[in-house]
Write a protein that holds these residues in place. Structure first.
Motif, PDB file in Angstrom:
ATOM      1  N   TRP A 190      16.320-103.007  -5.178  1.00 37.22           N
ATOM      2  CA  TRP A 190      17.465-102.617  -6.005  1.00 37.22           C
ATOM      3  C   TRP A 190      18.429-103.763  -6.277  1.00 37.22           C
ATOM      4  CZ3 TRP A 190      19.382 -97.147  -4.049  1.00 37.22           C
ATOM      5  CH2 TRP A 190      18.416 -96.195  -4.401  1.00 37.22           C
ATOM      6  N   ASP A 232      17.509 -95.395 -11.070  1.00 35.25           N
ATOM      7  CA  ASP A 232      17.554 -94.919  -9.682  1.00 35.25           C
ATOM      8  C   ASP A 232      18.790 -95.441  -8.952  1.00 35.25           C
ATOM      9  OD1 ASP A 232      16.569 -97.503  -9.763  1.00 35.25           O
ATOM     10  OD2 ASP A 232      14.783 -97.109  -8.541  1.00 35.25           O
ATOM     11  N   ASP A 288      21.654 -93.330 -10.158  1.00 30.63           N
ATOM     12  CA  ASP A 288      21.613 -92.019  -9.511  1.00 30.63           C
ATOM     13  C   ASP A 288      22.119 -92.098  -8.074  1.00 30.63           C
ATOM     14  OD1 ASP A 288      20.587 -90.945 -11.832  1.00 30.63           O
ATOM     15  OD2 ASP A 288      18.496 -90.983 -11.150  1.00 30.63           O
TER      16      ASP A 288
END
Length: 692
Positions: free
Chosen positions: A391, A415, A418
């Protein structure tokens, strides 16, 4: 007035006229200024006189691509992969709406359709401009500006811009540009501390002022070019991190909006245009009072524990604060700046009776509760990084650098968005939190996304901005009652996209009195008082170390949204009583400060400086007056009181000073001004005038 080749957009006090050029397939500015300015020969007429350049290079064009405008700067540079750069388009039609205009141009060979978009903002003198690009083929966009702005000048163009560095943001700078190019911007994934995405242009000493402001939270540039023939042409837009944006077949790319404004009343009048526009962006949230905040950072730093925080909260409540914000250090693993980011759970060691009990205890004092977060950042030692190293921005095979001992999450990933949304939702629903301070202290460095099949097709800067705005939009929709503060190491991410989605912004980490005065002076040229969070602290000056009184610090901070950040435990009873006095006065006038018309009176270099706020609805004028000169010797040397001339008052009206009971005519206040007898013990006043 509208014809087949000429269109006029009108705001409350101004008009903006565009025409199709008789000399080529482009739109050019015909007139921009006060209502009616379009009636007469255009001041931008260049009479088709060109020598060694093309007509397109000489024209006051609204937007032109490289190809049609090869020499003097273009807004669009496009090509097919492996082929030559250049766009050669034809006019493809116009669409008019109520306060809107769309002008289309098409290059059928390249397969590109470009639409220049205009929209007026109701109740303001702002015109928004942006561009939509749609292709039938895969295209490479090396330049994709939002718009070009033309200002006719008779001599050197006077540019006013806001520049600085961390802890010295928003310094107002002026320069005269007789010829050549001036450019500013940021490649830090945010507007940055060095420059604000805002520019004002005047024709030398002429009073009229034109302004632009780019609505973009990522990389950007504003470039002003003094061109032959007496025109200053300004280009503005985003700057792709990868150097090029790939436009896929059938895809439409929309550039950031560029807000354009005009005032006949100089920089002072232009600032009020921007203030009104930002009140429009705030919408109905403007009706919510900006509460007096206490933030514990400067008192405790990372040493956050319930007992000490509650001690501060009790004193803050006693002096009249309405909101208590716990800053960095409240979550697990955050003993210093080397850990914890990403693991957003209250530290049980810091709150032995539970975090909810701590929040209840704060609220029992009559205070709202707020929390600091930095959701884009992650610490290498965090649990989040251990679970999701993918990430983080990084480039395979290249070393990763730590900035402030942290890494940056790729917020362009769905993602990651989120995760951030889920984290903030959890905090705001599980705990009674009514204020959220969003900080960003780390610009992207090794900006890559390992594992992506086509890294040359990424647009990481735009995707990060999209993710940032998606999270803010979610917070606004899901938690409308929560007040959101925007911060990025101080003032590094302040522009209209952020202001539209937050309630206040943090202009600088520097809270020293005279330093902060200079920061706020520049800030108020571009931004409204109701978004300017300003604290009273004990911080000494960094750039201007001369001491100032507690009254000076309060009056200065009351020019925006008042907060306190000092260690109140160390204040004497007399200081606390004085603070309570100023907080009560702020509560009485904050509606005038946040909703009235603001005027900056002088500069921080003047011996007496002030900010004036006028509210026709309440019939009150509030003046924050500050002595910026030397204070020693004042009682011993004979002389007249200092005077601060007010502006915008009715000469025939009467104005009563609510505290002293003195009455002044408007003519007196405009000509002579308010008198102030400054001394070493008296360097600030807040005057409230009631209209008679």
């Amino acid at each position: 007035m509208t014809s087949d080749r000429r269109w006029t957009l009108r705001t409350e006090h101004t008009s903006y006229t565009v025409r199709l050029s008789p000399d080529g397939p482009w739109a050019e500015l015909d007139a921009w200024g006060p209502l009616g300015v379009e009636d007469g020969p255009s001041a931008l007429d260049w009479s088709r006189r060109t020598h060694f350049i093309t007509p397109a290079d000489a024209a006051p064009a609204e937007y032109l691509p490289y190809g049609l405008r090869p020499f003097t700067g273009s807004e669009l540079m496009a090509s097919r992969p492996g082929q030559e750069r250049g766009v050669w388009w034809d006019f493809a039609g116009a669409e008019e709406g109520e306060g809107s205009l769309r002008l289309a141009f098409a290059d059928d060979v390249l397969g590109l359709r470009t639409v220049l978009c205009y929209a007026t903002v109701p109740g303001t003198d702002v015109i928004l401009r942006w561009t939509e690009l749609t292709s039938t083929e895969e295209l490479r966009l090396e330049r994709l500006d939002s718009a070009a702005v033309n200002v006719p000048v008779t001599g050197p163009a006077r540019l006013t811009y806001l520049a600085g560095q961390w802890s010295q943001e928003f310094q107002r700078i002026q320069l005269d540009l007789p010829r050549g190019t001036f450019t500013m911007g940021s490649l830090q994934g945010a507007p940055g501390h060095a420059y604000a995405p805002w520019l004002a242009v005047q024709d030398g000493d002429d009073q009229a002022a034109y302004g632009i402001a780019l609505e973009w939270s990522g990389n950007w540039h504003i470039t002003a070019q003094a061109e032959p023939g007496g025109i200053l042409r300004v280009r503005a837009g985003r700057v792709p991190h990868e150097g090029v944006v790939v436009l896929a077949p059938g895809e439409t790319l929309t550039t950031p909006r560029l807000a354009c404004a005009f005032s006949p009343d100089g920089l002072d009048g232009l600032s009020r245009v921007w203030h009104r526009y930002e009140r429009h962006l705030t919408g109905e949230r403007l009706s919510r009072p900006r509460k007096v905040l206490y933030n514990s950072w400067e008192a405790t730093g990372f040493d956050v524990e319930a007992a000490g925080q509650l001690e501060l909260a009790k004193v803050a409540a006693d002096i009249g604060a309405e909101l208590f914000v716990v800053d960095d250090g409240w979550f697990t693993g955050r003993a210093d700046d080397t850990g914890g980011l990403g693991d957003w759970h209250p530290d049980p060691a810091a709150f032995p009776q539970g975090f909810d009990r701590f929040v209840e205890d704060v609220r029992a004092l009559g205070l709202d509760f707020g929390l600091w977060v930095e959701p884009e950042a992650v610490s290498p030692a965090s649990r989040l990084y251990a679970e999701h190293p993918e990430w983080v921005y990084r480039i395979d095979g290249r070393p990763g650098r730590l900035v402030r001992n942290q890494l940056l999450l790729d917020l362009g990933r769905t993602d990651v968005q989120d995760f951030v949304i889920g984290t903030l939702d959890r905090l705001l629903t599980e705990h009674d939190i009514s204020y959220l301070k969003w900080d960003m202290n780390r610009p992207p460095t090794e900006r890559g996304r390992p594992g992506d099949e086509r890294p040359d097709h990424l647009d990481l800067d735009a995707r990060h901005v999209d993710g940032y705005l998606r999270v803010l939009d979610h917070l606004r929709a899901a938690h409308p009652a929560v007040t959101i503060e925007g911060c990025a190491g101080g003032g590094a991410r302040i522009e209209h996209a952020t202001i539209a989605r937050t309630d206040v912004v943090w202009p600088s980490d520097n809270t020293a009195p005279l330093d902060r005065l200079s920061i706020q002076y520049g800030f108020l040229h571009a931004h409204a008082p109701h978004v300017m969070s300003s604290w009273v602290t004990d911080a000494p000056g960094i750039f201007e170390p001369r001491p100032r009184s507690l009254a000076f610090r309060f009056v200065n901070a009351m020019c925006g949204v008042l907060g306190i950040g000092a260690d109140l435990r160390a204040w004497t009873p007399e200081q606390r009583a004085e603070a309570a006095h100023w907080i009560a006065r702020y509560k009485d006038v904050r509606d005038v400060v946040h909703r009235g018309d603001a005027r900056v009176l002088g500069t921080p270099q003047d011996v007496t400086f002030g900010v004036q706020y006028d509210d026709p609805q309440s019939g009150r004028t509030v003046v924050a007056a500050l002595s910026t000169g030397r204070l020693d010797g004042a009682p011993l040397v004979p002389g007249r009181p200092a005077r601060l001339r007010l502006r915008g008052l009715a000469p025939e009206a009467r104005y009563r000073d609510a505290e002293s009971g003195r009455t002044f005519s408007g003519a007196h206040l405009l000509h002579y001004g308010l008198p102030f007898a400054w001394s070493a013990d008296h360097d600030a006043e807040l005057v409230v005038l009631t209209w008679q």
